[in-house]
Design an enzyme around this catalytic site. Sequence first.
Site, PDB file in Angstrom:
ATOM      1  N   LYS A  40       7.172  56.938-166.457  1.00 16.55           N
ATOM      2  CA  LYS A  40       8.492  56.701-165.932  1.00 16.55           C
ATOM      3  C   LYS A  40       9.033  55.586-166.630  1.00 16.55           C
ATOM      4  O   LYS A  40       8.505  54.851-167.627  1.00 16.55           O
ATOM      5  CB  LYS A  40       8.143  56.005-164.466  1.00 16.55           C
ATOM      6  CG  LYS A  40       7.369  54.941-164.457  1.00 16.55           C
ATOM      7  CD  LYS A  40       6.592  54.607-163.130  1.00 16.55           C
ATOM      8  CE  LYS A  40       5.670  53.444-163.154  1.00 16.55           C
ATOM      9  NZ  LYS A  40       5.045  53.344-161.763  1.00 16.55           N
ATOM     10  N   ARG A 140       4.528  50.717-149.459  1.00 14.43           N
ATOM     11  CA  ARG A 140       5.739  51.329-150.216  1.00 14.43           C
ATOM     12  C   ARG A 140       6.119  52.619-149.533  1.00 14.43           C
ATOM     13  O   ARG A 140       7.188  52.918-148.869  1.00 14.43           O
ATOM     14  CB  ARG A 140       5.267  51.234-151.406  1.00 14.43           C
ATOM     15  CG  ARG A 140       6.641  51.565-152.590  1.00 14.43           C
ATOM     16  CD  ARG A 140       6.553  51.122-153.937  1.00 14.43           C
ATOM     17  NE  ARG A 140       5.416  51.914-154.435  1.00 14.43           N
ATOM     18  CZ  ARG A 140       5.124  51.961-155.919  1.00 14.43           C
ATOM     19  NH1 ARG A 140       5.428  51.062-156.510  1.00 14.43           N
ATOM     20  NH2 ARG A 140       4.076  52.584-156.435  1.00 14.43           N
ATOM     21  N   HIS A 169      -1.867  54.389-153.359  1.00 12.32           N
ATOM     22  CA  HIS A 169      -1.866  53.414-154.633  1.00 12.32           C
ATOM     23  C   HIS A 169      -2.309  52.196-153.856  1.00 12.32           C
ATOM     24  O   HIS A 169      -2.191  51.781-153.031  1.00 12.32           O
ATOM     25  CB  HIS A 169      -0.162  53.431-155.074  1.00 12.32           C
ATOM     26  CG  HIS A 169       0.044  52.833-156.114  1.00 12.32           C
ATOM     27  ND1 HIS A 169      -0.572  52.940-157.372  1.00 12.32           N
ATOM     28  CD2 HIS A 169       0.981  51.788-156.330  1.00 12.32           C
ATOM     29  CE1 HIS A 169       0.054  52.105-158.387  1.00 12.32           C
ATOM     30  NE2 HIS A 169       0.983  51.360-157.889  1.00 12.32           N
ATOM     31  N   ARG A 223      -3.937  57.959-162.998  1.00  6.42           N
ATOM     32  CA  ARG A 223      -2.489  58.171-163.469  1.00  6.42           C
ATOM     33  C   ARG A 223      -2.573  56.816-164.414  1.00  6.42           C
ATOM     34  O   ARG A 223      -2.570  55.786-164.030  1.00  6.42           O
ATOM     35  CB  ARG A 223      -1.696  57.540-162.138  1.00  6.42           C
ATOM     36  CG  ARG A 223      -1.945  58.814-161.096  1.00  6.42           C
ATOM     37  CD  ARG A 223      -0.835  58.713-159.978  1.00  6.42           C
ATOM     38  NE  ARG A 223      -0.972  57.203-159.400  1.00  6.42           N
ATOM     39  CZ  ARG A 223      -1.863  56.989-158.201  1.00  6.42           C
ATOM     40  NH1 ARG A 223      -2.532  58.178-157.589  1.00  6.42           N
ATOM     41  NH2 ARG A 223      -1.826  55.899-157.620  1.00  6.42           N
ATOM     42  N   TYR A 268      25.949  28.280-177.503  1.00  7.31           N
ATOM     43  CA  TYR A 268      26.820  28.123-176.483  1.00  7.31           C
ATOM     44  C   TYR A 268      26.105  26.986-175.926  1.00  7.31           C
ATOM     45  O   TYR A 268      25.117  26.778-175.698  1.00  7.31           O
ATOM     46  CB  TYR A 268      26.828  29.486-175.507  1.00  7.31           C
ATOM     47  CG  TYR A 268      27.321  30.715-176.074  1.00  7.31           C
ATOM     48  CD1 TYR A 268      28.876  30.517-176.367  1.00  7.31           C
ATOM     49  CD2 TYR A 268      26.726  31.908-176.470  1.00  7.31           C
ATOM     50  CE1 TYR A 268      29.636  31.894-177.037  1.00  7.31           C
ATOM     51  CE2 TYR A 268      27.327  33.082-176.935  1.00  7.31           C
ATOM     52  CZ  TYR A 268      28.709  32.991-177.048  1.00  7.31           C
ATOM     53  OH  TYR A 268      29.592  34.207-177.723  1.00  7.31           O
ATOM     54  N   CYS A 314      22.098  34.394-177.432  1.00 10.31           N
ATOM     55  CA  CYS A 314      23.229  35.176-177.202  1.00 10.31           C
ATOM     56  C   CYS A 314      23.146  36.746-176.788  1.00 10.31           C
ATOM     57  O   CYS A 314      22.047  36.870-176.910  1.00 10.31           O
ATOM     58  CB  CYS A 314      24.093  35.091-178.524  1.00 10.31           C
ATOM     59  SG  CYS A 314      24.429  33.381-179.356  1.00 10.31           S
ATOM     60  N   MET A 315      24.154  37.348-176.520  1.00 11.98           N
ATOM     61  CA  MET A 315      23.904  38.625-176.102  1.00 11.98           C
ATOM     62  C   MET A 315      23.369  39.656-177.216  1.00 11.98           C
ATOM     63  O   MET A 315      22.482  40.501-176.936  1.00 11.98           O
ATOM     64  CB  MET A 315      25.300  39.378-175.686  1.00 11.98           C
ATOM     65  CG  MET A 315      25.464  40.463-175.030  1.00 11.98           C
ATOM     66  SD  MET A 315      27.012  41.447-174.689  1.00 11.98           S
ATOM     67  CE  MET A 315      27.453  40.529-173.328  1.00 11.98           C
ATOM     68  N   ASP A 316      23.796  39.125-178.418  1.00 13.63           N
ATOM     69  CA  ASP A 316      23.618  40.097-179.394  1.00 13.63           C
ATOM     70  C   ASP A 316      22.829  39.537-180.716  1.00 13.63           C
ATOM     71  O   ASP A 316      22.357  40.197-181.823  1.00 13.63           O
ATOM     72  CB  ASP A 316      24.722  40.825-180.000  1.00 13.63           C
ATOM     73  CG  ASP A 316      25.564  41.210-179.041  1.00 13.63           C
ATOM     74  OD1 ASP A 316      25.100  42.178-178.313  1.00 13.63           O
ATOM     75  OD2 ASP A 316      26.888  40.583-179.057  1.00 13.63           O
TER      76      ASP A 316
END
Length: 380
Positions: A40, A140, A169, A223, A268, A314-316
């Site tokens: 998943k 769940r 589970h 699993r 920043y 920062c973002m990048d």
Amino acid sequence: MTVGSLRDAHLRIDLGALQHNIRAQKAQLPANSHILAVVKANAYGCGLDQVAHAALRAGVDGFCVAILDEALDLRNQGINDLALVLGITPVKFARRAAENGVSLAVGSVQWLKEYQELAQKYHIKQPLRVHLALDTGMGRIGFTDVQEFAEAVKLVEAPEFDFEGIFTHFATADSADQDYFHQQFARWQEFMAVVPDKPKYCHVANSAVGMWHHDEIVGNTVRMGMSMYGGNPSGRELQPTLALRPVMSLAARLTFVKQLRAGQSIGYGKTYTAKQDEWIGTLPIGYADGYSRAMQGFYVLINGQRCEIVGRICMDEMMVRLPEKLPEGTLAVFLGWSGDQTITTNDIADYSGTINYEVMTRMSRRLHRQYITKGQGFRY
Ligand SMILES: *Cc1c(COP(=O)(O)O)cnc(C)c1O
């Protein structure tokens, strides 16, 4: 989705290590046990297609995914082995599962009845493969009432269904305190007592059960999620009983190097100011790549040395303090080995207030995934 293949930042996935981990788990289980590879969330961030094919070559019997789309992605890859959707699929989409031979988790009689009506109305020919989900204490999804479960066991004998499995589970299988695990297990046995003919797959084991309870559980299937990716499902609480090899590592190369004068600041909000003259390097990874902004103040490894992340991430991009002037293009390790130093997913998780599962799954699709087959866990 744009993938950054033209920058020097790579998430390396060691498929040899993945296969080693599967074989290590297999060796610990009784003969004729099944392993379902849990793929998943894009195979815990490692990439669904490559992981699924590598897992098959290592001898898994099938797959678990969270949502139907992920199972159909496996089918589109030409993988026709068992693919079980662990979450509840809305009845209105279940036809797609039947037509593609995908197995669905079901947790109520009402769901079965609604599906049966739909299957008759639309003359769906293929029986829907069903795993009845039991809620033994996770809270769940799944049957909580033994009577209702017994009714479901009868219902799935209808021609609209192929009764393939029963599962539950555990909430605390990764914990040193075993009381609740045993309560859940006792509840599982109460449920199983009303099933005259057991289906092919009766499964209770996630990675933690496979690792710490494999000799005491009934059921014939693991699993395998986190342990397949070489992570400890218990974080730091219990020691792994398998010699796991980490599958994921992350590195990037310095894009820019400059000298900062005492009193000058970085990033920043100018949260970091140099106390003396120092060398600063810039790396082309940011929080949009899934490396959390909360990691400011942590470190990367360059030539086996810790280099602090300075200023806000920062973002990048982000900046690190270098021990000396280093050439642009020098490799920095975010996750994995450098010299005799290592950074693990647990180290990142502890620093950013989460668990190794989230560290792996939040690695964004923008990071180029580079597949290798070394098998040792990658050393830069
Ligand atoms: C995600 C999941 C697993 C795999 O868990 P790991 O701890 O990664 O082994 C197993 N079973 C269910 C129902 C899950 O949701």
